[in-house]
Design an enzyme around this catalytic site. Sequence first.
Site, PDB file in Angstrom:
ATOM      1  N   ASP A 127       1.139  -1.136   0.100  1.00 58.16           N
ATOM      2  CA  ASP A 127       0.028   0.242  -0.259  1.00 58.16           C
ATOM      3  C   ASP A 127       0.901   1.739   0.023  1.00 58.16           C
ATOM      4  O   ASP A 127       1.033   2.130   0.942  1.00 58.16           O
ATOM      5  CB  ASP A 127      -0.779  -0.031   1.019  1.00 58.16           C
ATOM      6  CG  ASP A 127      -0.553   0.205   2.572  1.00 58.16           C
ATOM      7  OD1 ASP A 127       1.007  -0.388   2.802  1.00 58.16           O
ATOM      8  OD2 ASP A 127      -0.907  -0.286   3.617  1.00 58.16           O
ATOM      9  N   HIS A 158      10.074   0.201   7.687  1.00 56.43           N
ATOM     10  CA  HIS A 158       9.590  -1.143   7.867  1.00 56.43           C
ATOM     11  C   HIS A 158       9.958  -2.308   7.295  1.00 56.43           C
ATOM     12  O   HIS A 158      10.520  -3.261   6.951  1.00 56.43           O
ATOM     13  CB  HIS A 158       8.146  -0.718   8.416  1.00 56.43           C
ATOM     14  CG  HIS A 158       8.208  -0.153   9.907  1.00 56.43           C
ATOM     15  ND1 HIS A 158       7.883  -0.721  11.500  1.00 56.43           N
ATOM     16  CD2 HIS A 158       7.642   1.136   9.610  1.00 56.43           C
ATOM     17  CE1 HIS A 158       8.075   0.495  12.146  1.00 56.43           C
ATOM     18  NE2 HIS A 158       7.184   1.620  10.922  1.00 56.43           N
ATOM     19  N   ASP A 159       9.138  -1.800   5.772  1.00 56.29           N
ATOM     20  CA  ASP A 159       8.687  -2.887   4.551  1.00 56.29           C
ATOM     21  C   ASP A 159       9.799  -3.767   4.606  1.00 56.29           C
ATOM     22  O   ASP A 159       9.775  -5.086   3.843  1.00 56.29           O
ATOM     23  CB  ASP A 159       7.471  -2.002   3.786  1.00 56.29           C
ATOM     24  CG  ASP A 159       6.019  -1.989   4.535  1.00 56.29           C
ATOM     25  OD1 ASP A 159       5.377  -2.542   5.497  1.00 56.29           O
ATOM     26  OD2 ASP A 159       5.373  -0.705   4.037  1.00 56.29           O
ATOM     27  N   PHE A 174       0.053  -1.334  12.979  1.00 55.93           N
ATOM     28  CA  PHE A 174      -0.687  -0.126  12.033  1.00 55.93           C
ATOM     29  C   PHE A 174      -1.927  -1.411  11.186  1.00 55.93           C
ATOM     30  O   PHE A 174      -2.911  -1.181  10.894  1.00 55.93           O
ATOM     31  CB  PHE A 174      -0.455   0.817  11.442  1.00 55.93           C
ATOM     32  CG  PHE A 174      -1.133   1.198   9.922  1.00 55.93           C
ATOM     33  CD1 PHE A 174      -1.913   2.199  10.480  1.00 55.93           C
ATOM     34  CD2 PHE A 174      -1.329   0.609   8.483  1.00 55.93           C
ATOM     35  CE1 PHE A 174      -3.422   3.179   9.658  1.00 55.93           C
ATOM     36  CE2 PHE A 174      -1.290   1.559   7.480  1.00 55.93           C
ATOM     37  CZ  PHE A 174      -2.676   2.287   7.688  1.00 55.93           C
ATOM     38  N   ASN A 175      -0.656  -2.290   9.930  1.00 58.05           N
ATOM     39  CA  ASN A 175      -1.227  -3.078   9.206  1.00 58.05           C
ATOM     40  C   ASN A 175      -2.489  -4.782   9.578  1.00 58.05           C
ATOM     41  O   ASN A 175      -2.873  -4.639   8.818  1.00 58.05           O
ATOM     42  CB  ASN A 175       0.248  -3.883   8.819  1.00 58.05           C
ATOM     43  CG  ASN A 175       0.455  -3.097   7.437  1.00 58.05           C
ATOM     44  OD1 ASN A 175      -0.035  -1.958   7.072  1.00 58.05           O
ATOM     45  ND2 ASN A 175       1.498  -3.501   7.531  1.00 58.05           N
ATOM     46  N   THR A 232       2.778  -5.872   2.442  1.00 64.55           N
ATOM     47  CA  THR A 232       3.536  -5.190   3.379  1.00 64.55           C
ATOM     48  C   THR A 232       2.373  -4.254   3.916  1.00 64.55           C
ATOM     49  O   THR A 232       2.553  -2.994   4.227  1.00 64.55           O
ATOM     50  CB  THR A 232       4.115  -4.137   2.872  1.00 64.55           C
ATOM     51  OG1 THR A 232       4.489  -3.813   1.812  1.00 64.55           O
ATOM     52  CG2 THR A 232       5.911  -5.652   2.788  1.00 64.55           C
ATOM     53  N   ASP A 257       7.130   1.571   1.805  1.00 60.17           N
ATOM     54  CA  ASP A 257       6.130   0.291   0.200  1.00 60.17           C
ATOM     55  C   ASP A 257       7.673   0.941  -1.087  1.00 60.17           C
ATOM     56  O   ASP A 257       7.643  -0.519  -1.402  1.00 60.17           O
ATOM     57  CB  ASP A 257       5.229  -0.177   0.684  1.00 60.17           C
ATOM     58  CG  ASP A 257       4.198  -0.325   1.848  1.00 60.17           C
ATOM     59  OD1 ASP A 257       3.401  -1.238   1.557  1.00 60.17           O
ATOM     60  OD2 ASP A 257       3.696   0.832   2.162  1.00 60.17           O
ATOM     61  N   ASN A 276      -2.334   2.435   3.666  1.00 60.91           N
ATOM     62  CA  ASN A 276      -1.769   4.366   4.221  1.00 60.91           C
ATOM     63  C   ASN A 276      -2.733   5.356   3.282  1.00 60.91           C
ATOM     64  O   ASN A 276      -2.787   5.916   4.015  1.00 60.91           O
ATOM     65  CB  ASN A 276      -0.618   4.164   3.600  1.00 60.91           C
ATOM     66  CG  ASN A 276       0.985   3.234   4.181  1.00 60.91           C
ATOM     67  OD1 ASN A 276       0.324   3.181   5.535  1.00 60.91           O
ATOM     68  ND2 ASN A 276       1.493   2.146   3.777  1.00 60.91           N
TER      69      ASN A 276
END
Length: 310
Positions: A11, A239-240, A165-166, A124, A16, A40
Amino acid sequence: MSPRKIILDCDPGHDDAVAMLLAQGSPAIDLLAVTTVGGNQTMEKVTYNAARLASLYGITAPVAAGCPRPLVRVREGAPEIHGESGIDGVELPEPVELDRRHAVDLIIDLIMEHEPGTVTLVPTGPLTNIALAARKEPRIVERVAEVVLMGGSMGEGNWTAAAEFNIWIDPEAAHIVFSEAWPVVMVGLDLTHQALYTKDVAARLENLHAPLGGFMKDLFAFFTKTHLDHFGMAEPPIHDPCAVAYCIDPTIVQTIRVPIDIELGGDLSVGRTIADTRFAADEDCHTWAATRLDAERFWDLIADAVVRLP
């Protein structure tokens, strides 16, 4: 060894964008498709971003739009982190043409077309597309090599005190994905908060003098500012791409085998990924949690991908 075949479900999103770069720029990855999910930002925005990033990186694999909202809950996004466009702070080229299939159907088609055990799913973003694919075509579960997802946490959350979040965006979808029999590797905040964009990392990437250097600098500059403003973090976690890095070289990421479930009912704890570490996991446990990152080797992979891409 032959490259690892992955489907990147994302996203975009600044991190990402780095995950897409790493998947395209690593010779250890065969990127079969990029699919998008509302997270996102809205589905329209994240899909537009993914298609423009595919153009920038030279990705020829299909790009397809998926689910615009969670299975049950009202869609929410993260404009305070990624901006109104979903990837503010950078300029991108015109998008590639989208695959006409729904992302869920593209995921199913690719898994069924390839030999069992050869395709890895790398979500992700929220897990809506992955959950629906497993429900629409249950045969994919036994054919997937593993699901390596960025999401969750054994400790504290980042969107709420309890939830990452995800997972928080679509906990019902997360519950489906974690409950299926396929192997699941949770690359959560415990790991990704070790992948920090420090001043040393910034200087290293700038010194590469690669064609994508200016883009990366602008990308990280916006992401750094919003993390400082929103979380008080001067060095944002990226993160991703940690999930993609695990697919490239699992030795970069240490994991523990542990049962993981998703909290669906608590008002304060909904979306929490509950890892039961009280006892050693049984051999039939199909979930792992990432715990430690070799940050230097992680940034080696990012730097190598930046240099390789045109």
